[in-house]
Design a protein around this motif. Structure first.
Motif, mmCIF file in Angstrom:
data_model
loop_
_atom_site.group_PDB
_atom_site.id
_atom_site.type_symbol
_atom_site.label_atom_id
_atom_site.label_comp_id
_atom_site.label_asym_id
_atom_site.label_seq_id
_atom_site.Cartn_x
_atom_site.Cartn_y
_atom_site.Cartn_z
ATOM 1 N N UNK A 388 153.368 -8.954 109.046
ATOM 2 C CA UNK A 388 153.355 -10.310 108.485
ATOM 3 C C UNK A 388 153.885 -10.211 107.061
ATOM 4 N N UNK A 389 154.947 -10.954 106.766
ATOM 5 C CA UNK A 389 155.747 -10.734 105.551
ATOM 6 C C UNK A 389 155.835 -12.011 104.730
ATOM 7 N N UNK A 390 155.780 -11.847 103.393
ATOM 8 C CA UNK A 390 156.145 -12.945 102.491
ATOM 9 C C UNK A 390 157.618 -12.760 102.141
ATOM 10 N N UNK A 399 158.712 -19.695 98.841
ATOM 11 C CA UNK A 399 158.275 -18.569 99.680
ATOM 12 C C UNK A 399 158.078 -18.990 101.129
ATOM 13 N N UNK A 400 158.256 -18.031 102.022
ATOM 14 C CA UNK A 400 157.981 -18.216 103.445
ATOM 15 C C UNK A 400 157.016 -17.127 103.890
ATOM 16 N N UNK A 401 156.333 -17.390 104.972
ATOM 17 C CA UNK A 401 155.537 -16.369 105.649
ATOM 18 C C UNK A 401 156.120 -16.214 107.043
ATOM 19 N N UNK A 402 156.424 -14.990 107.427
ATOM 20 C CA UNK A 402 157.035 -14.752 108.717
ATOM 21 C C UNK A 402 156.561 -13.468 109.352
ATOM 22 N N UNK A 403 157.042 -13.218 110.554
ATOM 23 C CA UNK A 403 156.697 -12.022 111.304
ATOM 24 C C UNK A 403 157.940 -11.168 111.463
ATOM 25 N N UNK A 404 157.787 -9.856 111.219
ATOM 26 C CA UNK A 404 158.874 -8.906 111.385
ATOM 27 C C UNK A 404 158.601 -8.066 112.630
ATOM 28 N N UNK A 405 159.388 -8.296 113.685
ATOM 29 C CA UNK A 405 159.217 -7.603 114.955
ATOM 30 C C UNK A 405 160.057 -6.331 114.975
ATOM 31 N N UNK A 406 159.573 -5.255 115.600
ATOM 32 C CA UNK A 406 160.418 -4.072 115.767
ATOM 33 C C UNK A 406 161.452 -4.301 116.858
ATOM 34 N N UNK A 407 162.673 -3.844 116.632
ATOM 35 C CA UNK A 407 163.754 -3.978 117.611
ATOM 36 C C UNK A 407 164.479 -2.645 117.698
ATOM 37 N N UNK A 408 164.327 -1.954 118.828
ATOM 38 C CA UNK A 408 164.919 -0.631 119.011
ATOM 39 C C UNK A 408 165.920 -0.704 120.151
ATOM 40 N N UNK A 409 167.177 -0.394 119.848
ATOM 41 C CA UNK A 409 168.235 -0.347 120.858
ATOM 42 C C UNK A 409 168.827 1.052 120.902
ATOM 43 N N UNK A 410 169.786 1.227 121.814
ATOM 44 C CA UNK A 410 170.340 2.559 122.029
ATOM 45 C C UNK A 410 171.020 3.113 120.785
ATOM 46 N N UNK A 411 171.728 2.254 120.051
ATOM 47 C CA UNK A 411 172.508 2.735 118.909
ATOM 48 C C UNK A 411 171.995 2.231 117.574
ATOM 49 N N UNK A 412 170.943 1.451 117.559
ATOM 50 C CA UNK A 412 170.451 0.923 116.286
ATOM 51 C C UNK A 412 168.994 0.543 116.412
ATOM 52 N N UNK A 413 168.355 0.392 115.267
ATOM 53 C CA UNK A 413 166.989 -0.101 115.215
ATOM 54 C C UNK A 413 166.823 -0.908 113.941
ATOM 55 N N UNK A 414 166.009 -1.954 114.013
ATOM 56 C CA UNK A 414 165.861 -2.848 112.872
ATOM 57 C C UNK A 414 164.580 -3.639 113.025
ATOM 58 N N UNK A 415 164.261 -4.414 111.989
ATOM 59 C CA UNK A 415 163.202 -5.403 112.046
ATOM 60 C C UNK A 415 163.833 -6.779 112.226
ATOM 61 N N UNK A 416 163.250 -7.593 113.074
ATOM 62 C CA UNK A 416 163.730 -8.950 113.296
ATOM 63 C C UNK A 416 162.714 -9.900 112.678
ATOM 64 N N UNK A 417 163.140 -10.591 111.618
ATOM 65 C CA UNK A 417 162.239 -11.495 110.889
ATOM 66 C C UNK A 417 162.401 -12.921 111.382
ATOM 67 N N UNK A 418 161.252 -13.556 111.697
ATOM 68 C CA UNK A 418 161.230 -14.954 112.123
ATOM 69 C C UNK A 418 160.176 -15.682 111.298
ATOM 70 N N UNK A 419 160.526 -16.831 110.764
ATOM 71 C CA UNK A 419 159.598 -17.597 109.947
ATOM 72 C C UNK A 419 158.476 -18.182 110.798
#
Length: 565
Positions: A388-390, A399-419
């Motif tokens: 849970x991210x500001x 400011x916003x409050x959102x959720x950062x989901x883990x996203x793991x793929x074959x060639x990359x990985x990242x956080x996906x932020x949604x408000x």
């Protein structure tokens, strides 16, 4: 290529492109009731050019016609390279070119060797690009190959194409492999000239690229389908560098990119106002005057006004100083983790708000940040949790409050932020329960009918290999409002006085349910009609009104002695 790489999505490189259109008399031959190859090829060019015009990029385009009644090219000497005309030199396409294609490009009564036309295009590129720098040079040939062609200089032409780095594409009325498609000319099959031209086409394309050369040979129908969609003006993805913080002692450098962002059609208020007769913006001048609401309408200077907030019947004055003091004060950008929670707590996507989805990566050149962010992403994924991210985009931003989901793929990985929504964003409603009302309790047959209807309208099914397949890919459907707007803009630009056309059939069809689903759900829908019969209910108020009207009419007739029958 013309259908993909030259879409407005790729505006980051400058390209020199020559469209080489066959207008010879064979292009006007077709079976009764079918469009001629010339008409199809002209559609391909029109749709491509209009995409380029709306893309507003820096790619330059030239137009060469072969099989034309006139000759206009630099190589036309001693009876060679005849009936080949350079209609337009290399320049950025505009609406003027669209008008010329529509009004001035017509079938000719002559024939010309498509290899000669290719040489003219190569010469045009060599002369027009001299002293300029282009990322790519490409020639697109649109022809039915139904002209005699001499293969004597074929090897020389292929060598010159390789040395100059010019790429080549073909657009034909039939597929290069000849499979699965009706032959041209009403089913008569390919002529001897077409068979020879097709073999030469294969030789050229395979020589330029042995593995994927034939993939650059398209049919007119495929090209029209791909080019029918207007693409928005793409811009270079803007990186959002920031620091992900967890508490006061852990900081990870990150870079964010917009993965999903709503695209809005141009607002009417941003359109220019022009004179209705001259169509010139300079002929119109607009002045804004502020006046008091009195009998004299006393004029007030703008500097003597401030903003006011209407609160009920009162107006609360709010100056520029007040607005600046009210703004949320921050030290700068922020992506601060406030805590962690289970994914199941925020998985209800209907509670997501905002206008974008952000993908957060580690900077490419920062190995330490990459290792740290990867550890966080994998830990969240293993534990099925989210951060849970500001989020603050820029200094003094809200400011916003959102959720950062883990996203793991074959060639990359990242956080996906949604408000996520604040309290005021949620709408709470209460409705009476249907379970306690026997009048509205469905029978088992009714429940079974609804289940059958849902099953028949499922948009995900398995193919022969057991893989799940999506029948209705929403992310592949263009925005109909956006498509309709630019369809009408293009039509009005080249047809100033004609009525606007109806919506393109392909767009109307794209918004309908898939044919497989439509056929499957017919029987369940009929069952639904039987199990849930509808009866017209007359409102009591209307019924009383009708009765009293009849009584009033009867009384009136009795008073006058007239019969109502």
């Amino acid at each position: 290529n013309l259908c993909n790489e030259y879409s407005p999505g790729n505006v980051l490189v400058s390209t020199a492109l020559v469209l080489c259109l066959d207008v010879g008399f064979s292009m006007s031959n077709s079976a009764p009731g079918q469009e001629t190859p010339f008409q199809l090829a002209k559609k391909v060019i029109q749709k491509f050019v209009q995409r380029q015009v709306f893309a507003e990029n820096k790619d330059e385009l030239a137009l060469v016609l072969f099989g034309s009644d006139n000759t206009k090219n630099n190589l036309a000497k001693d009876g060679q390279y005849q009936n080949i005309s350079v209609h337009r030199q290399l320049m950025i396409p505009n609406f003027e070119l669209l008008e010329e294609i529509q009004n001035d490009v017509h079938p000719g009564s002559q024939q010309a060797d498509w290899l000669d036309a290719l040489v003219v295009c190569m010469d045009l590129l060599q002369n027009e690009t001299l002293g300029k720098r282009y990322e790519r040079q490409n020639i697109v040939l649109l022809t039915d190959l139904n002209t005699p062609s001499s293969p004597d200089q074929l090897d020389v032409i292929i060598g010159n194409l390789k040395r100059s780095g010019v790429t080549l594409q073909f657009f034909l009325p039939f597929p290069v492999d000849g499979g699965g498609s009706k032959p041209p000319d009403g089913g008569k099959g390919l002529s001897a000239e077409q068979q020879q031209g097709l073999e030469m086409t294969k030789q050229v394309m395979m020589s330029l690229d042995e593995d994927d050369g034939l993939e650059e040979v398209y049919t007119f129908s495929d090209a029209i389908e791909k080019l029918s969609v207007f693409k928005r003006v793409e811009k270079r993805p803007m990186a959002w560098p920031c620091t992900l913080t967890i508490g006061s002692s852990l900081a990870i450098k990150i870079v964010g990119y917009k993965a999903v962002s709503r695209v809005l059609c141009p607002e009417w208020k941003s359109w220019s106002v022009v004179d209705a007769q001259t169509h010139q913006k300079d002929d119109i001048k607009r002045d804004v005057v502020y006046c008091l609401n009195d009998d004299e309408e006393t004029e007030v200077q703008k500097d003597d006004t401030i903003q006011g907030y209407r609160y009920g019947s009162d107006i609360v004055p709010f100056s520029k100083v007040d607005q600046d003091q009210m703004k949320y004060k921050t030290d700068g950008k922020s992506f601060a983790v406030l805590g962690f929670t289970k994914q199941s707590m925020v998985i209800y996507r209907h509670q997501f708000v905002g206008t974008q989805v952000l993908k957060v990566f580690a900077p490419k050149d920062d190995e330490h940040a990459g290792v740290a962010l990867s550890g966080l992403i994998r830990a969240l994924d293993d534990l099925k949790m989210v951060a849970v991210v500001r989020y603050v985009y820029a200094r003094n931003g809200n400011p916003q409050v959102g959720a950062a989901f883990p996203c793991i793929k074959e060639k990359s990985e990242c956080l996906v932020y949604v408000q996520l929504p604040f309290m005021e964003d949620l709408r709470q409603y209460s409705f009476p329960s249907l379970e306690n009302n026997k009048k509205y309790t469905p029978s088992e047959e009714q429940l079974s009918a609804v289940d059958s209807l849902i099953d028949s309208m499922m948009l995900v099914e398995e193919d022969e290999d057991g893989e799940k397949m999506d029948l209705f890919k929403v992310n592949h459907i263009p925005n109909p409002q956006y498509q309709r707007l630019f369809q009408c803009l293009h039509h009005r630009a080249v047809n100033p006085s004609a009525p606007l056309p109806p919506m393109d059939p392909w767009l109307t069809a794209a918004l309908q349910r898939p044919l497989a689903v439509a056929s499957r759900c017919q029987a369940p829908l009929e069952t639904m009609k039987k199990k849930f019969p509808l009866k017209e209910v007359v409102k009591k108020k209307e019924l009383k009104t009708t009765v009293w009207e009849q009584v009033g009419l009867r009384s009136s007739c009795l008073a006058t002695g007239r019969s109502t029958f």
